[in-house]
Design a protein around this motif. Sequence first.
Motif, mmCIF file in Angstrom:
data_model
loop_
_atom_site.group_PDB
_atom_site.id
_atom_site.type_symbol
_atom_site.label_atom_id
_atom_site.label_comp_id
_atom_site.label_asym_id
_atom_site.label_seq_id
_atom_site.Cartn_x
_atom_site.Cartn_y
_atom_site.Cartn_z
ATOM 1 N N ASP A 1 0.903 -0.795 0.079
ATOM 2 C CA ASP A 1 -0.152 0.228 0.118
ATOM 3 C C ASP A 1 1.155 1.200 -0.011
ATOM 4 O O ASP A 1 1.953 1.674 1.165
ATOM 5 C CB ASP A 1 -0.823 -0.028 1.086
ATOM 6 C CG ASP A 1 -1.823 1.450 1.298
ATOM 7 O OD1 ASP A 1 -1.546 1.899 0.066
ATOM 8 O OD2 ASP A 1 -2.368 1.494 2.357
ATOM 9 N N PRO A 2 1.233 1.896 -0.913
ATOM 10 C CA PRO A 2 0.482 1.764 -2.430
ATOM 11 C C PRO A 2 0.559 0.585 -3.277
ATOM 12 O O PRO A 2 1.876 -0.226 -2.861
ATOM 13 C CB PRO A 2 0.320 3.309 -2.715
ATOM 14 C CG PRO A 2 1.567 3.999 -1.820
ATOM 15 C CD PRO A 2 1.962 3.240 -1.458
ATOM 16 N N ALA A 3 -0.305 0.435 -3.924
ATOM 17 C CA ALA A 3 0.199 -0.976 -5.305
ATOM 18 C C ALA A 3 1.307 -0.302 -5.794
ATOM 19 O O ALA A 3 1.417 0.454 -6.355
ATOM 20 C CB ALA A 3 -1.367 -1.221 -5.015
ATOM 21 N N CYS A 4 2.331 -1.455 -6.038
ATOM 22 C CA CYS A 4 3.176 -1.050 -6.781
ATOM 23 C C CYS A 4 3.040 -1.203 -8.520
ATOM 24 O O CYS A 4 1.968 -1.899 -8.736
ATOM 25 C CB CYS A 4 4.567 -2.537 -6.681
ATOM 26 S SG CYS A 4 5.180 -2.851 -5.172
ATOM 27 N N PRO A 5 3.622 -0.964 -8.837
ATOM 28 C CA PRO A 5 2.693 -0.708 -10.454
ATOM 29 C C PRO A 5 3.439 -2.095 -11.127
ATOM 30 O O PRO A 5 4.265 -2.810 -11.326
ATOM 31 C CB PRO A 5 4.248 0.580 -11.427
ATOM 32 C CG PRO A 5 5.056 0.054 -9.953
ATOM 33 C CD PRO A 5 4.764 -0.081 -9.248
ATOM 34 N N GLY B 1 9.798 -1.259 -12.944
ATOM 35 C CA GLY B 1 11.171 -1.411 -12.155
ATOM 36 C C GLY B 1 10.654 -0.803 -10.845
ATOM 37 O O GLY B 1 11.679 -1.182 -9.614
ATOM 38 N N ALA B 2 10.114 0.113 -10.716
ATOM 39 C CA ALA B 2 9.918 0.308 -9.534
ATOM 40 C C ALA B 2 9.030 -0.586 -8.098
ATOM 41 O O ALA B 2 8.912 0.276 -6.650
ATOM 42 C CB ALA B 2 9.296 2.001 -9.138
ATOM 43 N N ALA B 3 8.424 -2.061 -8.520
ATOM 44 C CA ALA B 3 8.059 -2.647 -7.732
ATOM 45 C C ALA B 3 9.132 -3.013 -6.939
ATOM 46 O O ALA B 3 10.225 -3.008 -7.069
ATOM 47 C CB ALA B 3 7.265 -3.599 -8.698
#
Length: 68
Positions: free
Chosen positions: A5-9, A17-19
Motif C-alpha cells: 500500500d500503495p500498490a506497486c506498478p 522496475g519501481a515494484a
Amino acid sequence: MCTHDPACPPAAATDHGAARPVACHPEQGWSLLCNGALLFEDTGELLPNGEIVAPHRPAATNLRVTAA
C-alpha cells in the motif's frame, strides 16, 4: 498480486522496475519483483509475459576531470 500500500506498478507499466523486490539473489545477479518481473544486474529484464527487455545502461556522459 501486489499487497503493498500503495500498490506497486504492474509489470506492463513503464515504471514496473519501481515494484518492491520479493526475492534477491545478488550472487546469481537477479531480483524478483512483486509484479513478477525479473531484474538482472546487467539491467536486462524478463517480464512475466515472456517479454525480454535488453540491458539499458545509461549512456556515458562527458566528465571533466581536473587536477587538485
